[in-house]
Design an enzyme around this catalytic site. Sequence first.
Site, PDB file in Angstrom:
ATOM      1  N   GLY A   1       0.828  -1.194   0.000  1.00 21.70           N
ATOM      2  CA  GLY A   1       0.000   0.000   0.000  1.00 21.70           C
ATOM      3  C   GLY A   1       0.862   1.243   0.000  1.00 21.70           C
TER       4      GLY A   1
ATOM      5  N   GLN B   1       2.784   9.912   1.514  1.00 24.10           N
ATOM      6  CA  GLN B   1       4.071   9.222   1.499  1.00 24.10           C
ATOM      7  C   GLN B   1       4.921   9.631   0.297  1.00 24.10           C
ATOM      8  OE1 GLN B   1       2.138   5.182   2.338  1.00 24.10           O
ATOM      9  NE2 GLN B   1       4.193   4.968   3.214  1.00 24.10           N
TER      10      GLN B   1
ATOM     11  N   CYS C   1       6.230  -0.357   7.316  1.00 25.83           N
ATOM     12  CA  CYS C   1       5.789   0.772   6.502  1.00 25.83           C
ATOM     13  C   CYS C   1       6.941   1.233   5.622  1.00 25.83           C
ATOM     14  CB  CYS C   1       5.322   1.906   7.416  1.00 25.83           C
ATOM     15  SG  CYS C   1       4.731   3.362   6.549  1.00 25.83           S
ATOM     16  N   LEU C   2       6.618   1.546   4.374  1.00 24.83           N
ATOM     17  CA  LEU C   2       7.637   2.045   3.453  1.00 24.83           C
ATOM     18  C   LEU C   2       8.241   3.361   3.941  1.00 24.83           C
ATOM     19  CD1 LEU C   2       5.883   1.296   0.042  1.00 24.83           C
ATOM     20  CD2 LEU C   2       7.684  -0.034   1.170  1.00 24.83           C
TER      21      LEU C   2
ATOM     22  N   HIS D   1      -4.212   0.934   7.692  1.00 30.49           N
ATOM     23  CA  HIS D   1      -2.849   1.481   7.732  1.00 30.49           C
ATOM     24  C   HIS D   1      -2.738   2.682   6.791  1.00 30.49           C
ATOM     25  CE1 HIS D   1       1.668   0.959   7.957  1.00 30.49           C
ATOM     26  NE2 HIS D   1       1.539   1.682   6.846  1.00 30.49           N
ATOM     27  N   GLU D   2      -3.211   2.521   5.555  1.00 27.37           N
ATOM     28  CA  GLU D   2      -3.089   3.599   4.567  1.00 27.37           C
ATOM     29  C   GLU D   2      -3.989   4.786   4.908  1.00 27.37           C
ATOM     30  OE1 GLU D   2      -0.547   3.517   2.750  1.00 27.37           O
ATOM     31  OE2 GLU D   2      -0.155   1.398   3.064  1.00 27.37           O
TER      32      GLU D   2
ATOM     33  N   HIS E   1      -2.498   7.157   7.335  1.00 29.49           N
ATOM     34  CA  HIS E   1      -1.565   8.114   6.727  1.00 29.49           C
ATOM     35  C   HIS E   1      -2.280   9.401   6.317  1.00 29.49           C
ATOM     36  CE1 HIS E   1       2.322   6.150   6.416  1.00 29.49           C
ATOM     37  NE2 HIS E   1       1.766   5.047   5.953  1.00 29.49           N
TER      38      HIS E   1
END
Length: 149
Positions: A46, A51, A88-89, A130-131, A134
């Site tokens: 994701g 991000q 997480c990225l 999660h996304e 953000h």
Amino acid sequence: MALRNIRTYGDDVLRKKCRKVDAVNDRLRVLIKDMIETMYAADGVGLAAPQVGILKRLVVIDIGEGPVVLINPEILSMEGRYVDVEGCLSVPGEQGEVERPEKLTVRALNENGEEVTYEAEDLFARAVCHELDHLDGVLFVDKIIKKEQ
């Protein structure tokens, strides 16, 4: 299409609340394609617009069944709960156990501006939560129950 730079922990943009997307147009579709390409290149499941430095309510997710685009997403219902390890990225090298709902219903617009509703379970539900966090400036590290060593 182009790879975008993924912002990492400590970058102020990751803590800001995103604005609603006003129009689904060609410019937004280019961003969506770039985000999908960037997510795949980074081996993520994701990616949220903040991000890549864009404060818009937009996420892309692919848990292995093809990309899902959620524009102005809204969770309608949640049920159950389970704890699993997340990463997480934007927080490379960090992992921890986070509690998320087992199932949820999310409504959004797709890349064509059409309203879509998904019944998400397990990993898909976890990725949606999660996304969407953000989009409100919340990172998974804020919700870690137990840090992984």
